[in-house]
Design an enzyme around this catalytic site. Sequence first.
Site, short mmCIF file in Angstrom:
data_model
loop_
_atom_site.label_atom_id
_atom_site.label_comp_id
_atom_site.label_asym_id
_atom_site.label_seq_id
_atom_site.Cartn_x
_atom_site.Cartn_y
_atom_site.Cartn_z
N HIS A 129 0.83 -1.20 0.00
CA HIS A 129 0.00 0.00 0.00
C HIS A 129 0.87 1.26 0.00
CE1 HIS A 129 -4.10 -1.77 1.40
NE2 HIS A 129 -3.53 -2.48 0.44
N GLU A 162 0.81 3.88 1.82
CA GLU A 162 1.25 4.34 3.14
C GLU A 162 2.49 3.57 3.60
OE1 GLU A 162 -1.75 3.43 2.14
OE2 GLU A 162 -3.37 4.27 3.35
N CYS A 196 -6.31 1.79 5.34
CA CYS A 196 -6.92 0.53 5.78
C CYS A 196 -6.37 0.16 7.15
CB CYS A 196 -6.63 -0.58 4.76
SG CYS A 196 -4.91 -1.10 4.78
N CYS A 237 -2.55 -0.42 7.22
CA CYS A 237 -1.80 0.83 7.12
C CYS A 237 -1.93 1.65 8.40
CB CYS A 237 -2.26 1.63 5.91
SG CYS A 237 -1.80 0.84 4.37
#
Length: 309
Positions: free
Chosen positions: A163, A165, A189, A192
Site C-alpha cells: 500500500h 502508506e 486501511c 496501514c
Amino acid sequence: MKRSLQSNNSTTNEENEGASCSKIGSTHINNHLLDTSNADCNLNLQINFDGPEAQTGLTNETTLELVNDIMDNNSSTETETKSLNENQKDYISWDDLFMATAFLMAKRSRDPVTQVGACIVSSDHKIIGTGYNEMPTRCCDDSFPLGKDKFNKLNDKRTYICHAELNAVLNTNSISLQNCIIYVSLYPCNECAKIIIQSGIKNVVYCKYKNNNRRHKNENMASHIMFMTSNINCRSYTPKQNITFEFKTTREPEKLQINADESETQIVLTNETTLEPVNDIMDNISSIESETKSLNEYSYNLYNLNYSP
Ligand SMILES: Nc1ccn([C@H]2C[C@H](O)[C@@H](COP(=O)(O)O)O2)c(=O)n1
C-alpha cells in the site's frame, strides 16, 4: 513557470473527522484520464513550464545562470528575489501542496482500479517520504496479478501489493517519523493504520469521497478505532482553493489536472512528450559536469604546482 489559481468556496479543513474511506473511480489508461467521480475534494492541479516569460523566471535555460549568480553573491539576485517574492502572493497552502504531492505519487501506480499516493511531512513542513501502491521491488513484472480473485489468494493483487502508506513509511530511510503528518489520497486501511501508528506519525490527512462503497468496511472502522485510541489526529482534506498547475513544454503541453468540483474529481494527464525539457536538463547537467571536471583538473594542477619540488 506559471501557476494559475482559482478561488473556491471551500471551508476550513481543521476539523477532526471520523473514519471514512474512498474509491477513486474509473481509469482510462489510454487517454490518461483518471475519473475520480464522487469525490468531495476540489483540487485542480495544473503546472505551467512555459519558458523564459514564465512568472518565476526560473527555467531550464536560466538555471545555470541563476546558480552562478548565487555563487557570485551577486546583488542583482537579491533584487530579483525580492521582486519575485512580491509577485508571489498566490502560493498554495501546505495542505494543498502535500495532498497534490500524494495525488502525483498515485500517478505512478500500476493498479488498474485504484491508484493511491501518500506523502509524509515533518512538523516543519519538510517532505520526508512518499509512496504509492505497487508490487514489491523486483516483483513488478507481468506475472503478478493486478485483479482480484476471492477463490484463489495467489491470483489476487491484494496478496502482493504494498500500500501507498507502507511504501511512504519505508521510503523515509530510517528518519524518525515522530509527530509527522501523512497525506493519503485514500482512507488508510487497518493494516496501514497499524503501520502509521507504530511509525510515530501523529497526524493523518486523507481525501474523502462521496458515495464511496468502502465507507462501512469493517477494516476502515478498525482504522478509525485504532486512530482514536492511539490519539492520532485524523481529518479529511478540504482544499483551500482550486489549484491549477499545467506542465508545458516548448513543443506541446503536458497537462496534469486534478480537477474537482462538488460532484467529481478528474485527473487529466495528456501523453505529449517532455523530451525537450528533459534534454535541456541533461544539457545543463552535462555542462555542470564539464565545468566541475575542468574545475577539478584546475585544482589538481594547482595541487601539483604547490607541491611539486
Ligand atoms: N489506504 C489504501 C487503500 C488501498 N490501497 C491500495 C491497495 C490496492 O492496490 C488498491 C485497492 O484496490 P481495489 O480494492 O480498489 O481494487 O489500493 C492503498 O495503497 N492504500
